[in-house]
Design an enzyme around this catalytic site. Sequence first.
Site, PDB file in Angstrom:
ATOM      1  N   LYS A  13       0.837  -1.213   0.000  1.00  8.46           N
ATOM      2  CA  LYS A  13       0.000   0.000   0.000  1.00  8.46           C
ATOM      3  C   LYS A  13       0.877   1.270   0.000  1.00  8.46           C
ATOM      4  CE  LYS A  13      -2.381  -0.995   3.768  1.00  8.46           C
ATOM      5  NZ  LYS A  13      -1.768  -2.270   4.216  1.00  8.46           N
ATOM      6  N   ARG A  88      -9.706   0.292   8.839  1.00  5.01           N
ATOM      7  CA  ARG A  88      -9.150  -1.013   9.210  1.00  5.01           C
ATOM      8  C   ARG A  88     -10.221  -1.926   9.791  1.00  5.01           C
ATOM      9  NH1 ARG A  88      -3.485   0.011   8.727  1.00  5.01           N
ATOM     10  NH2 ARG A  88      -2.275  -1.461   9.912  1.00  5.01           N
ATOM     11  N   ARG A 127      11.226  -6.190   4.986  1.00  5.68           N
ATOM     12  CA  ARG A 127      11.064  -4.738   4.812  1.00  5.68           C
ATOM     13  C   ARG A 127      12.059  -3.953   5.673  1.00  5.68           C
ATOM     14  NH1 ARG A 127       5.160  -2.213   4.989  1.00  5.68           N
ATOM     15  NH2 ARG A 127       5.144  -2.807   7.181  1.00  5.68           N
ATOM     16  N   ARG A 161      11.253  -1.774  11.119  1.00  5.14           N
ATOM     17  CA  ARG A 161      10.207  -1.296  12.029  1.00  5.14           C
ATOM     18  C   ARG A 161      10.024  -2.307  13.162  1.00  5.14           C
ATOM     19  NH1 ARG A 161       5.046   0.330   8.410  1.00  5.14           N
ATOM     20  NH2 ARG A 161       4.025  -0.738  10.112  1.00  5.14           N
ATOM     21  N   ARG A 172      -0.257  -9.054  13.614  1.00  3.96           N
ATOM     22  CA  ARG A 172      -0.824  -8.060  12.682  1.00  3.96           C
ATOM     23  C   ARG A 172      -1.623  -8.749  11.577  1.00  3.96           C
ATOM     24  NH1 ARG A 172       3.995  -5.054  10.473  1.00  3.96           N
ATOM     25  NH2 ARG A 172       2.520  -3.591   9.582  1.00  3.96           N
TER      26      ARG A 172
END
Length: 218
Positions: A13, A88, A127, A161, A172
């Site tokens: 996204k 969400r 990531r 992160r 998550r």
Amino acid sequence: MRIVLLGAPGSGKGTQSALLIKAYGVPQISTGDLLREARAKGTELGLRAKAAMDAGKLVDDATVLGMIRERLSQPDAVNGFILDGFPRNLAQAEALEKMLADLGTPLEAVVLLNLDLKILFKRLTGRRICETCNQVFNIYTSPPGMLTEKCGDKPHRLIQREDDKEEVIGKRLDVYEAQTKPLISHYREAGLLRVVDADADMNTVFKNIQQAIGTPAQ
Ligand code: AMP
């Protein structure tokens, strides 16, 4: 352009928002970025959000909705926006619909970036983010050479992160399955859903999005 980018964490996204901003000149509104900014500044809202974020859970709706209301009222959102990471859950989607109806600017499309769970897990663990310029990289999938590009005149300072650490990712993805996935049928029923295959390089996915929303770049 008034669209929502829907998809699990790691579906691309943020990357696609960056391309959409460039092509269409509308701002990206990412609740994750707004929350991380608030935390970095040490605001009361940021402190309130910290525990939920570190645990991979959703921050409470009242906090997130207040933030969105304030962000949508900024002048740069008048001509459109790309919502990334919001809504969400169903309560947020319903609140958004009401907010936009009051403004007379309903959503035009909801783009679902569709990706297999196994691939999502790999993308999230790979990531990395440059601490200086916020550019997003992936140690497994970024094009060769990208990781060694310069950030200004220095190398990028890549960090992971906290919530991309393996222990939080599972949580998550569970939250996505339980709370965010029901939005797919919600937006399908509203006739707004456009499904895009997100298992491709970023430029191909971008072309697929453009095709799905049928809006040429400015
Ligand atoms: P993201 O960068 O979108 O993956 O968001 C990072 C974290 O911020 C999430 O795991 C949540 O804790 C929080 N967050 C972001 N957007 C929302 C939202 N719309 N509602 C609740 N929590 C959110």
